[in-house]
Design a protein around this motif. Structure first.
Motif, PDB file in Angstrom:
ATOM      1  N   SER A  28       0.829  -1.209   0.000  1.00 48.98           N
ATOM      2  CA  SER A  28       0.000   0.000   0.000  1.00 48.98           C
ATOM      3  C   SER A  28       0.860   1.254   0.000  1.00 48.98           C
ATOM      4  O   SER A  28       0.568   2.215  -0.713  1.00 48.98           O
ATOM      5  CB  SER A  28      -0.921   0.014   1.221  1.00 48.98           C
ATOM      6  OG  SER A  28      -1.781  -1.082   1.209  1.00 48.98           O
ATOM      7  N   ALA A  29       1.913   1.250   0.798  1.00 49.34           N
ATOM      8  CA  ALA A  29       2.806   2.406   0.849  1.00 49.34           C
ATOM      9  C   ALA A  29       3.501   2.627  -0.491  1.00 49.34           C
ATOM     10  O   ALA A  29       3.630   3.763  -0.958  1.00 49.34           O
ATOM     11  CB  ALA A  29       3.839   2.224   1.959  1.00 49.34           C
ATOM     12  N   VAL A  30       3.926   1.556  -1.133  1.00 50.00           N
ATOM     13  CA  VAL A  30       4.569   1.667  -2.446  1.00 50.00           C
ATOM     14  C   VAL A  30       3.566   2.200  -3.469  1.00 50.00           C
ATOM     15  O   VAL A  30       3.886   3.077  -4.274  1.00 50.00           O
ATOM     16  CB  VAL A  30       5.164   0.315  -2.888  1.00 50.00           C
ATOM     17  CG1 VAL A  30       5.608   0.347  -4.341  1.00 50.00           C
ATOM     18  CG2 VAL A  30       6.333  -0.065  -1.992  1.00 50.00           C
ATOM     19  N   GLY A  31       2.351   1.695  -3.438  1.00 51.86           N
ATOM     20  CA  GLY A  31       1.322   2.166  -4.360  1.00 51.86           C
ATOM     21  C   GLY A  31       0.983   3.633  -4.166  1.00 51.86           C
ATOM     22  O   GLY A  31       0.845   4.392  -5.137  1.00 51.86           O
ATOM     23  N   ASP A  68      15.826   0.580  -9.896  1.00 54.98           N
ATOM     24  CA  ASP A  68      16.368   1.272  -8.728  1.00 54.98           C
ATOM     25  C   ASP A  68      15.301   2.105  -8.026  1.00 54.98           C
ATOM     26  O   ASP A  68      15.284   2.192  -6.793  1.00 54.98           O
ATOM     27  CB  ASP A  68      17.577   2.130  -9.106  1.00 54.98           C
ATOM     28  CG  ASP A  68      17.264   3.182 -10.157  1.00 54.98           C
ATOM     29  OD1 ASP A  68      16.351   2.959 -10.977  1.00 54.98           O
ATOM     30  OD2 ASP A  68      17.956   4.215 -10.177  1.00 54.98           O
ATOM     31  N   ILE A  69      14.388   2.667  -8.775  1.00 60.09           N
ATOM     32  CA  ILE A  69      13.296   3.439  -8.175  1.00 60.09           C
ATOM     33  C   ILE A  69      12.360   2.508  -7.415  1.00 60.09           C
ATOM     34  O   ILE A  69      11.982   2.777  -6.271  1.00 60.09           O
ATOM     35  CB  ILE A  69      12.520   4.222  -9.257  1.00 60.09           C
ATOM     36  CG1 ILE A  69      13.438   5.233  -9.956  1.00 60.09           C
ATOM     37  CG2 ILE A  69      11.286   4.900  -8.679  1.00 60.09           C
ATOM     38  CD1 ILE A  69      14.025   6.296  -9.052  1.00 60.09           C
ATOM     39  N   LEU A  70      11.979   1.404  -8.033  1.00 57.49           N
ATOM     40  CA  LEU A  70      11.107   0.438  -7.353  1.00 57.49           C
ATOM     41  C   LEU A  70      11.770  -0.121  -6.102  1.00 57.49           C
ATOM     42  O   LEU A  70      11.126  -0.261  -5.055  1.00 57.49           O
ATOM     43  CB  LEU A  70      10.732  -0.693  -8.308  1.00 57.49           C
ATOM     44  CG  LEU A  70       9.701  -0.344  -9.372  1.00 57.49           C
ATOM     45  CD1 LEU A  70       9.532  -1.512 -10.331  1.00 57.49           C
ATOM     46  CD2 LEU A  70       8.379   0.008  -8.734  1.00 57.49           C
ATOM     47  N   ALA A  71      13.041  -0.451  -6.190  1.00 63.51           N
ATOM     48  CA  ALA A  71      13.752  -0.987  -5.026  1.00 63.51           C
ATOM     49  C   ALA A  71      13.804   0.034  -3.897  1.00 63.51           C
ATOM     50  O   ALA A  71      13.617  -0.319  -2.722  1.00 63.51           O
ATOM     51  CB  ALA A  71      15.163  -1.410  -5.422  1.00 63.51           C
ATOM     52  N   THR A  72      14.019   1.288  -4.230  1.00 62.27           N
ATOM     53  CA  THR A  72      14.056   2.342  -3.214  1.00 62.27           C
ATOM     54  C   THR A  72      12.687   2.508  -2.556  1.00 62.27           C
ATOM     55  O   THR A  72      12.593   2.647  -1.335  1.00 62.27           O
ATOM     56  CB  THR A  72      14.513   3.670  -3.833  1.00 62.27           C
ATOM     57  OG1 THR A  72      15.806   3.488  -4.406  1.00 62.27           O
ATOM     58  CG2 THR A  72      14.556   4.780  -2.806  1.00 62.27           C
ATOM     59  N   MET A  73      11.625   2.471  -3.355  1.00 58.96           N
ATOM     60  CA  MET A  73      10.278   2.608  -2.801  1.00 58.96           C
ATOM     61  C   MET A  73       9.950   1.441  -1.874  1.00 58.96           C
ATOM     62  O   MET A  73       9.427   1.645  -0.774  1.00 58.96           O
ATOM     63  CB  MET A  73       9.249   2.710  -3.933  1.00 58.96           C
ATOM     64  CG  MET A  73       9.291   4.021  -4.662  1.00 58.96           C
ATOM     65  SD  MET A  73       8.303   4.117  -6.168  1.00 58.96           S
ATOM     66  CE  MET A  73       6.811   3.283  -5.785  1.00 58.96           C
TER      67      MET A  73
END
Length: 93
Positions: A28-31, A68-73
């Motif tokens: 949920s936080a990533v979304g 890298d953006i997805l991993a950071t999120m």
């Protein structure tokens, strides 16, 4: 047997394992983070003189699909959820 906790979803509450609840919270936080980034990028398209909202969508897709953006999120959301649970558990002691 794993410990159960309550997961509140719109309209009802469900009893689920703690690991599942934390996974749902991280997702949920990533979304939500992705939606905020989308709003910023598309909003920027409206404010630019030659900007187009559809161009903002394409820019956001290129941004969000970067590993890298997805991993950071995901890492940020995971650390935040685990820290909140750790802090809450230590406050009770």
């Amino acid at each position: 047997m794993s410990e159960k906790t309550i997961l509140a979803v719109p309209g009802k509450k469900m009893s689920v394992p703690k690991a599942f609840k934390r996974t749902v919270q991280v997702a949920s936080a990533v979304g939500l983070t992705a939606l905020v980034a989308l709003a910023i990028v598309v909003g920027n398209g409206f404010l630019m003189a030659r900007g187009k909202p559809l161009q903002g969508w394409d820019t956001w897709l290129a941004f969000i699909y970067r590993s890298d953006i997805l991993a950071t999120m995901v890492l940020t959301a995971l650390v935040t959820v685990l820290f909140v649970y750790w802090q809450r558990d230590h406050e009770r002691k």
